[in-house]
Structures are given as C-alpha cells and as structure tokens.
Design an enzyme around this catalytic site. Structure first.
Site, mmCIF file in Angstrom:
data_model
loop_
_atom_site.group_PDB
_atom_site.id
_atom_site.type_symbol
_atom_site.label_atom_id
_atom_site.label_comp_id
_atom_site.label_asym_id
_atom_site.label_seq_id
_atom_site.Cartn_x
_atom_site.Cartn_y
_atom_site.Cartn_z
ATOM 1 N N GLY A 18 0.804 -1.237 0.000
ATOM 2 C CA GLY A 18 0.000 0.000 0.000
ATOM 3 C C GLY A 18 0.826 1.269 0.000
ATOM 4 C CB THR A 19 3.201 2.728 1.943
ATOM 5 O OG1 THR A 19 4.020 1.685 2.517
ATOM 6 C CG2 THR A 19 1.915 2.864 2.731
ATOM 7 N N GLY A 20 5.041 3.257 -0.325
ATOM 8 C CA GLY A 20 6.476 3.251 -0.631
ATOM 9 C C GLY A 20 6.877 2.373 -1.807
ATOM 10 C CG LEU A 21 10.938 1.193 -1.988
ATOM 11 C CD1 LEU A 21 12.221 0.484 -1.561
ATOM 12 C CD2 LEU A 21 11.208 2.053 -3.218
ATOM 13 N NE ARG A 41 1.442 -2.853 10.556
ATOM 14 C CZ ARG A 41 2.390 -2.230 11.233
ATOM 15 N NH1 ARG A 41 2.619 -2.547 12.483
ATOM 16 N NH2 ARG A 41 3.108 -1.274 10.662
ATOM 17 C CE1 TYR A 149 19.646 -3.306 7.857
ATOM 18 C CE2 TYR A 149 20.115 -1.146 6.912
ATOM 19 C CZ TYR A 149 19.239 -2.016 7.525
ATOM 20 O OH TYR A 149 17.952 -1.615 7.807
HETATM 21 C C1 HXC Z 1 13.458 3.061 20.563
HETATM 22 C C2 HXC Z 1 11.354 2.371 19.876
HETATM 23 C C3 HXC Z 1 11.370 3.296 18.800
HETATM 24 C C4 HXC Z 1 12.543 4.119 18.655
HETATM 25 C C5 HXC Z 1 9.504 2.217 18.739
HETATM 26 N N1 HXC Z 1 10.177 1.742 19.791
HETATM 27 N N2 HXC Z 1 10.212 3.161 18.100
HETATM 28 N N3 HXC Z 1 12.385 2.242 20.739
HETATM 29 N N4 HXC Z 1 13.542 3.968 19.560
HETATM 30 N N5 HXC Z 1 12.650 4.989 17.637
HETATM 31 C C6 HXC Z 1 9.729 0.733 20.748
HETATM 32 C C7 HXC Z 1 8.430 1.130 21.462
HETATM 33 O O1 HXC Z 1 8.698 2.028 22.548
HETATM 34 C C8 HXC Z 1 7.916 -0.226 21.937
HETATM 35 O O2 HXC Z 1 8.645 -0.693 23.040
HETATM 36 C C9 HXC Z 1 8.322 -1.153 20.783
HETATM 37 O O3 HXC Z 1 9.372 -0.479 20.061
HETATM 38 C C10 HXC Z 1 7.180 -1.413 19.823
HETATM 39 O O4 HXC Z 1 6.683 -0.163 19.403
HETATM 40 P P1 HXC Z 1 5.195 0.038 18.869
HETATM 41 O O5 HXC Z 1 5.078 1.432 18.354
HETATM 42 O O6 HXC Z 1 4.222 -0.440 19.902
HETATM 43 O O7 HXC Z 1 5.187 -1.061 17.699
HETATM 44 P P2 HXC Z 1 4.305 -1.187 16.434
HETATM 45 O O8 HXC Z 1 3.106 -0.297 16.483
HETATM 46 O O9 HXC Z 1 4.126 -2.623 16.243
HETATM 47 O O10 HXC Z 1 5.252 -0.588 15.250
HETATM 48 C C11 HXC Z 1 6.337 -1.286 14.765
HETATM 49 C C12 HXC Z 1 7.489 -0.341 14.389
HETATM 50 C C13 HXC Z 1 6.995 0.832 13.514
HETATM 51 C C14 HXC Z 1 8.555 -1.198 13.713
HETATM 52 C C15 HXC Z 1 8.081 0.236 15.688
HETATM 53 O O11 HXC Z 1 8.062 1.694 13.187
HETATM 54 C C16 HXC Z 1 6.346 0.345 12.249
HETATM 55 O O12 HXC Z 1 5.168 -0.013 12.245
HETATM 56 N N6 HXC Z 1 7.065 0.312 11.126
HETATM 57 C C17 HXC Z 1 6.553 -0.168 9.834
HETATM 58 C C18 HXC Z 1 7.077 0.594 8.677
HETATM 59 C C19 HXC Z 1 8.561 0.868 8.644
HETATM 60 O O13 HXC Z 1 9.259 0.712 9.677
HETATM 61 N N7 HXC Z 1 9.042 1.287 7.491
HETATM 62 C C20 HXC Z 1 10.444 1.557 7.275
HETATM 63 C C21 HXC Z 1 11.082 0.405 6.609
HETATM 64 S S1 HXC Z 1 12.530 1.056 5.926
HETATM 65 P P3 HXC Z 1 8.109 -0.556 24.580
HETATM 66 O O14 HXC Z 1 9.108 -1.332 25.350
HETATM 67 O O15 HXC Z 1 8.142 0.918 24.877
HETATM 68 O O16 HXC Z 1 6.728 -1.130 24.591
HETATM 69 C C22 HXC Z 1 13.760 -0.006 5.920
HETATM 70 C C23 HXC Z 1 14.897 0.509 5.072
HETATM 71 C C24 HXC Z 1 16.241 0.190 5.511
HETATM 72 O O17 HXC Z 1 13.709 -1.043 6.483
HETATM 73 C C25 HXC Z 1 17.347 0.826 4.694
HETATM 74 C C26 HXC Z 1 17.174 2.262 4.327
HETATM 75 C C27 HXC Z 1 18.254 2.765 3.418
HETATM 76 P P1 NAP Z 2 7.312 1.635 3.983
HETATM 77 O O1 NAP Z 2 6.569 2.476 2.999
HETATM 78 O O2 NAP Z 2 7.265 2.017 5.417
HETATM 79 O O3 NAP Z 2 6.843 0.149 3.778
HETATM 80 C C1 NAP Z 2 6.605 -0.759 4.793
HETATM 81 C C2 NAP Z 2 5.287 -1.434 4.510
HETATM 82 O O4 NAP Z 2 5.196 -2.605 5.324
HETATM 83 C C3 NAP Z 2 4.065 -0.578 4.811
HETATM 84 O O5 NAP Z 2 3.183 -0.599 3.716
HETATM 85 C C4 NAP Z 2 3.424 -1.256 6.023
HETATM 86 O O6 NAP Z 2 2.015 -1.135 5.967
HETATM 87 C C5 NAP Z 2 3.880 -2.699 5.839
HETATM 88 N N1 NAP Z 2 3.945 -3.403 7.115
HETATM 89 C C6 NAP Z 2 4.683 -3.070 8.198
HETATM 90 N N2 NAP Z 2 4.466 -3.914 9.210
HETATM 91 C C7 NAP Z 2 3.582 -4.827 8.740
HETATM 92 C C8 NAP Z 2 2.955 -5.952 9.333
HETATM 93 N N3 NAP Z 2 3.219 -6.310 10.586
HETATM 94 N N4 NAP Z 2 2.085 -6.669 8.591
HETATM 95 C C9 NAP Z 2 1.810 -6.309 7.310
HETATM 96 N N5 NAP Z 2 2.375 -5.246 6.703
HETATM 97 C C10 NAP Z 2 3.242 -4.522 7.408
HETATM 98 O O7 NAP Z 2 8.880 1.569 3.611
HETATM 99 P P2 NAP Z 2 9.668 1.351 2.218
HETATM 100 O O8 NAP Z 2 10.810 2.285 2.255
HETATM 101 O O9 NAP Z 2 8.745 1.345 1.066
HETATM 102 O O10 NAP Z 2 10.269 -0.114 2.451
HETATM 103 C C11 NAP Z 2 9.858 -1.225 1.665
HETATM 104 C C12 NAP Z 2 10.901 -2.309 1.730
HETATM 105 O O11 NAP Z 2 12.126 -1.875 1.170
HETATM 106 C C13 NAP Z 2 11.246 -2.780 3.154
HETATM 107 O O12 NAP Z 2 11.499 -4.165 3.148
HETATM 108 C C14 NAP Z 2 12.535 -2.056 3.437
HETATM 109 O O13 NAP Z 2 13.315 -2.678 4.425
HETATM 110 C C15 NAP Z 2 13.174 -2.112 2.084
HETATM 111 N N6 NAP Z 2 14.217 -1.127 1.867
HETATM 112 C C16 NAP Z 2 13.896 0.166 1.705
HETATM 113 C C17 NAP Z 2 14.903 1.087 1.474
HETATM 114 C C18 NAP Z 2 14.602 2.530 1.246
HETATM 115 O O14 NAP Z 2 15.547 3.308 1.071
HETATM 116 N N7 NAP Z 2 13.365 2.959 1.200
HETATM 117 C C19 NAP Z 2 16.227 0.653 1.429
HETATM 118 C C20 NAP Z 2 16.518 -0.697 1.616
HETATM 119 C C21 NAP Z 2 15.497 -1.584 1.826
HETATM 120 P P3 NAP Z 2 1.134 -1.059 7.328
HETATM 121 O O15 NAP Z 2 1.860 -0.119 8.241
HETATM 122 O O16 NAP Z 2 -0.200 -0.570 6.879
HETATM 123 O O17 NAP Z 2 1.089 -2.447 7.830
#
Ligand code: HXC
Ligand code: NAP
Length: 280
Positions: A18-21, A41, A149
């Site tokens: 639904g989002t991003g890549l 989600r 990484y």
């Molecule tokens: C320290 C943190 C924190 C932070 C959350 N927590 N953020 N701790 N620093 N910045 C802690 C919270 O306090 C909590 O612990 C626990 O993590 C869970 O947090 P919740 O918010 O309750 O979790 P949840 O709602 O399940 O969300 C999961 C999430 C969130 C991973 C924390 O960021 C998320 O939903 N992300 C999905 C999308 C995403 O991350 N996209 C980016 C992917 S990019 P406590 O102990 O307080 O309960 C990527 C690219 C890599 O991977 C490379 C880029 C170049």
């Molecule tokens: P993003 O937009 O935040 O994408 C993450 C997606 O995962 C969201 O759509 C989120 O939707 C879904 N998601 C997270 N938790 C989930 C769960 N528990 N169940 C089902 N869906 C879940 O970030 P992005 O940058 O596009 O990243 C996409 C992929 O590329 C990831 O694997 C990331 O590690 C990888 N990547 C990205 C970069 C970059 O520079 N952007 C670099 C290297 C690798 P909901 O929150 O609605 O669930």
C-alpha cells in the site's frame, strides 16, 4: 524497457504493497499486465492505493488486511487468496519495520516488533505460499526486499540488520531446497530510495542525510523505477535460471563504505599534488 505483457496474468501478492516501494512495484507490475494483491495492516491505506490503481488498471488490484507477525492471520489470509484467486504466482516479501536507535536503548518489545515483521513475517508468508505451490506442483516465485546491511551488519538498526540477514538466509536455503520443485527465490538489496515510511523513521535531520548520501558513488539516491524494473525482471519467466541470488541496487554505496581508501575522494587536486613524491 520490457514488452508490455511481460507479467500478463501473473497473480502477485505484495506485502507492504500500500505504500512506498511496495506500491511502486505494484504499479509497475500492473503496467506489465499482472494482477496484484496489496497486503498491509492499515485497511484505509490499502483502500486508497487500490482506488488510485483502479482508475488506470480496472479490476486488477485486490487488498488483504493482515498483520504478518501473526501466523494464524497469515495462514487464513493466504488460504482466502488461494480460494478467491485460484492460487498465486509470486510473493514479494516487502513489508518491513525499522527502528533507528542506539541498540542498548532497545527494549525486548522493540526487538520483537521489528524481528516479528521482517524475519518471522517473511518466513510465515513464504512458508504459507510455498507449501501450497509444492502441494499442487505449480511454479512459484518469491522475491524478498532486503538491504545491503544484511551481510555487512549496521549500527543503529540492529533488529532490522538481524532480520534482513535472516531473510537472505531463508532465500538461499529455500532456493536450494525448493528449486528442483519449481519454486525459486531471490532477493533485492536496495540502497537509499526515498519513501515516507523509511525517511520519517531513519533520517533524523538534513545534515546527517547529506553525510549519509555522500557515501553513494553515483551521487544520488535511487529512482523507484530502477528498482521496480529489476523486481519485474526477477518475477518474469525470462529470469527463470536466477535462483538464490541477491541483486544489489545501491549505486555502489556499500562497496564504497567497505573500501578502506574510498574516503580519499575528499582530497582536492592540490592535496593530491602535494602528497605525490617530488622527483629527484
Ligand atoms: C526506541 C522504539 C522506537 C525508537 C519504537 N520503539 N520506536 N524504541 N527507539 N525509535 C519501541 C516502542 O517504545 C515499543 O517498546 C516497541 O518499540 C514497539 O513499538 P510500537 O510502536 O508499539 O510497535 P508497532 O506499532 O508494532 O510498530 C512497529 C514499528 C513501527 C517497527 C516500531 O516503526 C512500524 O510499524 N514500522 C513499519 C514501517 C517501517 O518501519 N518502514 C520503514 C522500513 S525502511 P516498549 O518497550 O516501549 O513497549 C527499511 C529501510 C532500511 O527497512 C534501509 C534504508 C536505506
Ligand atoms: P514503507 O513504505 O514504510 O513500507 C513498509 C510497509 O510494510 C508498509 O506498507 C506497512 O504497511 C507494511 N507493514 C509493516 N508492518 C507490517 C505488518 N506487521 N504486517 C503487514 N504489513 C506490514 O517503507 P519502504 O521504504 O517502502 O520499504 C519497503 C521495503 O524496502 C522494506 O522491506 C525495506 O526494508 C526495504 N528497503 C527500503 C529502502 C529505502 O531506502 N526505502 C532501502 C533498503 C530496503 P502497514 O503499516 O499498513 O502495515
């Protein structure tokens, strides 16, 4: 760059579609003739993306709301998709979670939150689809989005690094185990590709962003179409002999970071001239 029906009639499930890549990949697969299911989600995000896609690609986008950390929800969702669509042809493990923080500040819940999505979620999805492909003897294709990484490790994103390393290990393990039965698995390791989800969580300020991006030899971030075309190739039958591979698409970023002397690009011409031994 491809014939317009490269992915015609392929049924592709994209986690985090639904989002991003994930959204960008879904759009490209639709352009190339596929049907896509966007899984995530947040139902409202999925519905919004579907509505956007339906304007151009009527009726070829489905959605599935599911938390991939929950194995029973994954099983039920995949079962329903199989029943509704008569199976799937490909799974893209794209959903991820990430936390940028000093590792010693992470609670066990923070570790679990990220590993649950990246490692466990990708495994649950892959096993749920894989066992159905194996049972019916139909071909299957899994593409996982990891990071560079996954093999270098990285400070400040510990659970993500651990999870992505595991997803890469899963890719290689199952490529060997399932390849002979028609299911192949590959991974893509992107460098920086701006998305709202990644940038809002991983880029604390403009200054650090500049330092970070200066590490990319090509001097720029990735364009989404560069990644989506690579993903399309890996899903297409034309890449049929590629199995268990990880393709890096990062402008040379990780190699530059690894090369001991790469930082010398900071020297000016004058500094290089002064450093050169004088003749005689
Ligand atoms: C320290 C943190 C924190 C932070 C959350 N927590 N953020 N701790 N620093 N910045 C802690 C919270 O306090 C909590 O612990 C626990 O993590 C869970 O947090 P919740 O918010 O309750 O979790 P949840 O709602 O399940 O969300 C999961 C999430 C969130 C991973 C924390 O960021 C998320 O939903 N992300 C999905 C999308 C995403 O991350 N996209 C980016 C992917 S990019 P406590 O102990 O307080 O309960 C990527 C690219 C890599 O991977 C490379 C880029 C170049
Ligand atoms: P993003 O937009 O935040 O994408 C993450 C997606 O995962 C969201 O759509 C989120 O939707 C879904 N998601 C997270 N938790 C989930 C769960 N528990 N169940 C089902 N869906 C879940 O970030 P992005 O940058 O596009 O990243 C996409 C992929 O590329 C990831 O694997 C990331 O590690 C990888 N990547 C990205 C970069 C970059 O520079 N952007 C670099 C290297 C690798 P909901 O929150 O609605 O669930």
């Amino acid at each position: 760059m491809f014939v317009s029906d490269l992915l015609k009639d392929k049924r592709v499930l994209i986690t985090g579609g639904g989002t991003g890549l994930g959204k960008s990949m879904a759009h490209r697969f639709l352009e190339l003739g596929a049907g896509v299911t966007l899984l995530g989600r947040r139902e409202e995000v999925l519905a919004e993306t579907k509505a956007e896609f339906d304007r151009d690609f009527d009726g070829r986008t489905a959605t599935a709301s599911c938390d991939i950390r929950d194995p029973e929800a994954v099983e039920a969702t995949v079962e329903k998709l199989w029943a509704e669509q008569g199976g799937l042809d490909a799974l893209v493990n794209n959903a991820a979670g990430n936390i940028l923080a000093p590792s010693e500040t992470l609670s066990h819940r923070a570790v679990d939150a990220v590993l649950g999505i990246v490692l466990h979620g990708s495994a649950y999805m892959t096993l749920a689809c894989g066992r159905r492909w194996l049972k019916s003897g139909t071909a299957g294709n899994v593409l996982s989005i990891v990071t560079t990484y996954a093999w270098t490790g990285s400070g400040y994103v510990l659970p993500s690094a651990m999870g992505k390393a595991g997803v890469l290990a899963m890719t290689r393990s199952l490529a060997a185990e399932w390849g002979g039965r028609g299911v192949r698995l590959n991974a893509v390791a992107p460098g920086p590709f701006p998305t709202e989800g990644a940038w809002s969580r991983l880029v604390p300020n403009k200054e650090i962003e500049k330092t970070w991006l200066n590490r990319v030899p090509l001097g720029r971030v990735g364009r989404h179409e560069e990644l989506t075309n690579l993903a399309a190739y890996l899903l297409a039958e034309q890449s049929g002999y590629v199995n268990g591979e990880v393709v890096t698409i990062d402008g040379g970023e990780w190699l530059k970071g690894a090369g001991q002397f790469s930082v010398m690009d900071q020297l000016s011409d004058e500094e290089w001239a002064a450093f050169r031994p004088k003749k005689g």
